[in-house]
Design a protein around this motif. Sequence first.
Motif, mmCIF file in Angstrom:
data_model
loop_
_atom_site.group_PDB
_atom_site.id
_atom_site.type_symbol
_atom_site.label_atom_id
_atom_site.label_comp_id
_atom_site.label_asym_id
_atom_site.label_seq_id
_atom_site.Cartn_x
_atom_site.Cartn_y
_atom_site.Cartn_z
ATOM 1 N N ARG A 1 -7.832 -30.622 -47.809
ATOM 2 C CA ARG A 1 -6.957 -31.789 -48.023
ATOM 3 C C ARG A 1 -6.656 -32.468 -46.697
ATOM 4 N N LEU A 2 -6.285 -31.680 -45.697
ATOM 5 C CA LEU A 2 -5.953 -32.246 -44.396
ATOM 6 C C LEU A 2 -7.180 -32.867 -43.730
ATOM 7 N N ARG A 3 -8.323 -32.228 -43.876
ATOM 8 C CA ARG A 3 -9.552 -32.770 -43.299
ATOM 9 C C ARG A 3 -9.899 -34.107 -43.960
ATOM 10 N N SER A 4 -9.702 -34.192 -45.279
ATOM 11 C CA SER A 4 -9.987 -35.431 -45.999
ATOM 12 C C SER A 4 -9.047 -36.543 -45.562
ATOM 13 N N GLN B 1 -12.169 -37.243 -38.725
ATOM 14 C CA GLN B 1 -12.574 -36.645 -37.466
ATOM 15 C C GLN B 1 -11.380 -36.264 -36.595
ATOM 16 N N GLN B 2 -10.260 -36.964 -36.761
ATOM 17 C CA GLN B 2 -9.089 -36.660 -35.943
ATOM 18 C C GLN B 2 -8.428 -35.339 -36.342
ATOM 19 N N TYR B 3 -8.837 -34.782 -37.470
ATOM 20 C CA TYR B 3 -8.255 -33.517 -37.911
ATOM 21 C C TYR B 3 -8.485 -32.417 -36.880
ATOM 22 N N GLU B 4 -9.633 -32.435 -36.221
ATOM 23 C CA GLU B 4 -9.927 -31.391 -35.234
ATOM 24 C C GLU B 4 -8.925 -31.404 -34.092
ATOM 25 N N SER C 1 -10.559 -44.508 -50.644
ATOM 26 C CA SER C 1 -10.316 -43.265 -51.381
ATOM 27 C C SER C 1 -8.935 -43.211 -52.014
ATOM 28 N N HIS C 2 -8.103 -44.244 -51.813
ATOM 29 C CA HIS C 2 -6.758 -44.266 -52.393
ATOM 30 C C HIS C 2 -6.463 -45.633 -53.002
#
Length: 643
Positions: free
Chosen positions: A68-71, A75-78, A261-262
């Motif tokens: 969920r967080l990665r979605s 790319q900024q999730y890392e 996506s939303h």
Amino acid sequence: MLKIMRENLKNLKWILWFVVFIFVLLIFVDWGTGRLRGGSMEHVAARVAGIEISERDFLREVRQTDERLRSLYGQQYELIRSQLDLGQLALSNLINNALLVEQAKKLKLQVSDQELAERILSFPVFRKEDGSFVGEEIYARILAANQTTPEEFEAELREGLLIEKLQKVLRQGIVIPDAEVDREYRKRNENASFQLLFVTAERYFPSTQATEAEAKAYYDSHQSQFIHGEQIQLRYLLVDPVRLRQNMPVDEARVAEYYQSHLSEFQEPETVHARHILVRPEGDGEDAWRKAQERAMAVLRKAQAPGADFAALAKEFSEDPGSKESGGDLGWFERGRMVKEFEDAVFAMQPGEVKGPVRSQFGYHIILLEGKRPARQKPLSEVRDVIRFKLTEGLADAEASKRATALKEKITAGKLTTEEQWRGLADEVVSSNVTPFFSLDEGVVPGLGREPGFLEELKKAKEGFVGGPRRTPRGWVVYRVEKTRKAGQTPFAEAKDEAMEGARRLKALERLKAELAARRGEGLAKLAATYGVQVTPVKDHYRGTSIPGVGVAQVLEEAVFATPVGALTDVVVVGERGVALAQVEAKKVVTPAEVAAGREALRKSMVEDELQKLIDAMLAEAKRNQPMTLNRDLVERFKPAQG
């Protein structure tokens, strides 16, 4: 369940939940089989409030949370993943969902088999190309391939639907007035830059004296300080996410990805802009209603005459006090906001049309439709800033958490306890603050807002306790319980020293304010040199956020926003701390039209925020004094890497 789906397939409402479908394919992927062997915690992640969380469910939820967080962040999730404790997040989600399901059951909420069938068939994976159900055998095979059974899968979906129903019930009870929404809109969208001179009361406090009569007057006019339940005072460092967001840009590609996506978030319903004239019956009988209709017909003829001024007629004849003075103007509204009879009539009209009389429970309405907007999908160009703010807010929150953790480590390692030591940790993002004495029963921490988990922690904290990091409505905080005092009314004889100090401080502030006001024309630079302080540049200050070196100060920001660019504000007293004078360099203010245009979207957002607070309070109450048994070896496997 499969039988019900076969029998009712043609009547089901198909919904394409693509994001949910992706999660369905992910939630059944186990991250490993490391288990705590032996003892009562084998195959169990945790037990709390009578709820047992299995190891298998826990591992699924860890995976879901990560995806969920990665979605959401791409790319900024890392950049933030190494700071997240996925195990604790997953465990908290599982426990919270189970508690919410219990609450829904207490409210007698239920999910019918029909509703469950519709939800199952909303997943494309369970439908053929022609929209029909794939059949029992393929349905079971798909689930088996993902290491679950129809019973387990349906139980999980049923719980999700129950929680949705609970949220809907709670949401219906939340009403936020226009005035509150408008204040919040300005708070989020108006900012100012200014040069700030702040001089504390300490300038004259040591040389200022007060009489016993002045101390008694202070005591009598500040009863809340002396008549109280159990109270505490906190010293805290606030990491301001508003400041952090300014240095965390989100690229256009990420904004566009979120929008696509939303899409459902940005759908705008059909709305109309109408005026009306209300004619009320003078009594309850049908004769009264007949006479009201006759009067309404006479008004209608005037309103339909060529060149008629509908607004003027509304001011003269309307008996609706809420809209009479504005010429019957009801503004823009969507379906569901008016009584059915009125709504049915107005949404069937065309712009410029005058219709009536329309009878409702309030009387007879003469209606003028001024405008109509069809339902539409808002384009990316309209919502780009909203999306950017939402994404940036998540990144800023993670960075604020990281900084607050570092501050807590410094305070603990250095055993920092004094005001000077804590103020030394402040910078352009972190502010040092002290609350007045307050009661935990009030449900709000002064300056920080309402956060149930924080309040529960404070109820157990002793004087001198250092806590945090804690997320609050204002940002992440690290705090120290500065003082505590027992419930009761402190007699003046016992509170005399405190009242004397308060009276001295007020006199010092008045003396300082008068002096600064008299010398205001000398300019900030010269005044700063005179008082031995620095002029602080404040850039892009938003309403309600912390001002460097001052903290939250509504009286100061109101003075800033009321002052023209280039001019000096009036000298203002900030609480009992000091006096301030500012020179305004730039301002961004919104127009009434901008406020009106953004009102409904913001109201929905605020309702969701209040819903979350309500749910948080509900969960805190359910967990109160509940023992927790944790499989630490399992949960701590997902702690963020140190260093």
